[in-house]
Design an enzyme around this catalytic site. Structure first.
Site, PDB file in Angstrom:
ATOM      1  CB  THR A 200       6.206  67.074  15.986  1.00 42.44           C
ATOM      2  OG1 THR A 200       6.263  67.649  14.696  1.00 42.44           O
ATOM      3  CG2 THR A 200       7.178  65.921  16.080  1.00 42.44           C
ATOM      4  NE  ARG A 228      10.398  72.247   6.857  1.00 41.81           N
ATOM      5  CZ  ARG A 228      10.086  71.808   8.072  1.00 41.81           C
ATOM      6  NH1 ARG A 228       9.331  70.727   8.216  1.00 41.81           N
ATOM      7  NH2 ARG A 228      10.513  72.427   9.150  1.00 41.81           N
ATOM      8  N   GLY A 230      11.899  68.467   7.611  1.00 43.00           N
ATOM      9  CA  GLY A 230      12.281  69.095   8.881  1.00 43.00           C
ATOM     10  C   GLY A 230      13.269  68.251   9.660  1.00 43.00           C
ATOM     11  CG  ASP A 231      13.264  68.862  13.864  1.00 46.04           C
ATOM     12  OD1 ASP A 231      12.237  69.222  13.252  1.00 46.04           O
ATOM     13  OD2 ASP A 231      13.265  68.634  15.089  1.00 46.04           O
ATOM     14  CB  THR A 251       8.107  69.030  18.961  1.00 45.91           C
ATOM     15  OG1 THR A 251       7.117  69.721  18.183  1.00 45.91           O
ATOM     16  CG2 THR A 251       8.006  69.480  20.410  1.00 45.91           C
ATOM     17  N   GLY A 252       9.427  71.371  17.129  1.00 41.70           N
ATOM     18  CA  GLY A 252       9.643  72.808  16.999  1.00 41.70           C
ATOM     19  C   GLY A 252       9.945  73.170  15.560  1.00 41.70           C
ATOM     20  N   GLY A 254      11.765  73.150  12.659  1.00 44.03           N
ATOM     21  CA  GLY A 254      12.757  72.155  12.291  1.00 44.03           C
ATOM     22  C   GLY A 254      14.054  72.698  11.743  1.00 44.03           C
TER      23      GLY A 254
HETATM   24  N1  ASP Z   1       9.771  69.834  13.944  1.00 42.51           N
HETATM   25  C1  ASP Z   1       8.753  69.661  12.963  1.00 42.51           C
HETATM   26  C2  ASP Z   1       9.258  70.107  11.629  1.00 42.51           C
HETATM   27  O1  ASP Z   1       9.956  71.103  11.562  1.00 42.51           O
HETATM   28  C3  ASP Z   1       7.509  70.401  13.258  1.00 42.51           C
HETATM   29  C4  ASP Z   1       6.916  70.100  14.601  1.00 42.51           C
HETATM   30  O2  ASP Z   1       7.627  69.908  15.564  1.00 42.51           O
HETATM   31  O3  ASP Z   1       5.681  70.054  14.693  1.00 42.51           O
HETATM   32  O4  ASP Z   1       8.906  69.505  10.644  1.00 42.51           O
END
Ligand code: ASP
Length: 365
Positions: A200, A228, A230-231, A251-252, A254
């Protein structure tokens, strides 16, 4: 942790009574700071060729320079983060825009958000499939719609009404991301096993007027299903900006960032920890007396960098304790620009008016 003392309580009451224009910004040299990320994850030297590493560093430096130039010339925080994120969305190395991961069905559903710390205006889009640059659409939602978040087909309709560039779904395709989906399905792996790095992208900025902004853009996680989200497009989870405290992009994994409310939680901890000096309270009270009805006045306290780092690290520790991983970038009204991540590495960069200018990948850099 420090307790809430009387001066702090008074400052908060005043902040609620009126609100923003950094009352003490006039006392400082104009300064700016900027940070970007291109995803966190199990990024290790042994998995990366020298050539790939050099390409990533060059991509990060380009994005960092694009935003820094705007800030150094006195431009807006919002424009700086948009410029950096646009470059990374168009760069297929990152999981945002071109190069986005695949859904279970083999398509791409993109999420993005943006927030303006001046007034906490925000815009977000989720599950869009044909918008070349979702960050531009998020900004349009913020500036040209009465809403904060649009999803799916409705967001696409709004995008075409706004004249944003539309592309066929195949525009986002890359072989490496397709291979990750195939590996996931063949070996019944989870997204965490195949994504290795999240990818991300995000940016946070403090401009020379004391305004802050944050933005995040992503393809989500490989093999995501059932719409779905994410965050990244959730204000308060993956993105937050508030001139009173900080700007954050995450990022992570989510689901964990949503449950912890990571970006807002970091800003809240910083706002509650600020030391407010008597003269700042007096300056803010004068500003309140002069304010027009819709003016926003706030008191900006000072926080040393190690306290900011502590706040970010402690929130990331909560993510870890629940079982999640990832990272954040943070800038503050004092001009601190820092990272916190609980993964092996994070594609990242930061630059400030004080002369900091660096990009980094691994955890030990
Ligand atoms: N945070 C993002 C998600 O969960 C994924 C990512 O950080 O690459 O969609």
């Amino acid at each position: 942790m420090r307790g809430i003392h009387a001066r702090f309580a008074a400052a908060i009451a005043l902040a609620i009574a009126a609100f923003s224009t950094p009352a003490q910004a006039e006392n400082h040299e104009p300064r700016w700071s900027f940070a970007i990320h291109g995803g966190a994850g199990t990024i290790a030297r042994e998995n990366m060729s020298a050539e790939a590493e050099a390409e990533y560093r060059a991509s990060l430096q380009r994005a960092l320079d694009a935003g820094s130039k705007i800030l150094a010339e006195g431009g807006n925080a919002i424009d700086a983060i948009e410029a950096a994120i646009l470059l990374m969305e168009d760069d297929s190395r990152f999981n945002a825009g071109r190069g986005a991961v695949y859904t279970w069905e083999g398509g791409h559903e993109l999420d993005a958000s943006i927030m303006d710390g001046r007034n906490r205006d925000a815009g977000a889009v989720a599950g869009v499939t044909n918008i070349r640059n979702p960050i531009l659409l998020a900004r349009k939602v913020m500036t040209d719609s009465p809403h904060v978040m649009l999803a799916g087909q409705g967001a696409e309709t709004f995008a075409s009404e706004q004249g944003l560039e539309m592309v066929p779904g195949e525009y986002f395709d890359t072989d490496s991301r397709r291979e990750a989906l195939e590996r996931m399905k063949a070996r019944q792996l989870s997204a965490i096993d195949v994504d290795i790095k999240f990818g991300t992208v995000g940016a946070v900025a403090l401009d020379t007027n004391g305004n802050m902004a944050a933005g995040t853009s992503t393809g989500g996680m490989t093999g995501k299903r059932w719409g779905r989200i994410g965050d990244a497009p959730i204000i308060g989870a993956g993105t937050y900006a508030d001139n009173r405290s900080c700007a954050v992009s995450a990022t992570g994994w989510g689901e964990y960032f949503i449950r912890v409310g990571v970006a807002h939680e970091i800003c809240t901890r910083l706002r509650m920890a600020q030391k407010v000096e008597d003269e700042d309270v007096a300056a803010a009270m004068e500003a309140v007396a002069r304010a027009e009805e819709r003016d926003v006045i706030y008191i900006s306290g000072q926080l040393p960098e190690d306290e900011v780092q502590w706040a970010a690290d402690s929130v990331m520790a909560e993510v870890k304790a629940l079982g999640g991983d990832g990272g954040v970038i943070v800038v503050t009204p004092d001009g601190h620009a820092l990272y916190s991540f609980n993964t092996a590495g994070m594609y990242r960069g930061r630059a400030t008016s004080e002369g900091v200018n660096e990009v980094a990948i691994y955890g030990d850099e």
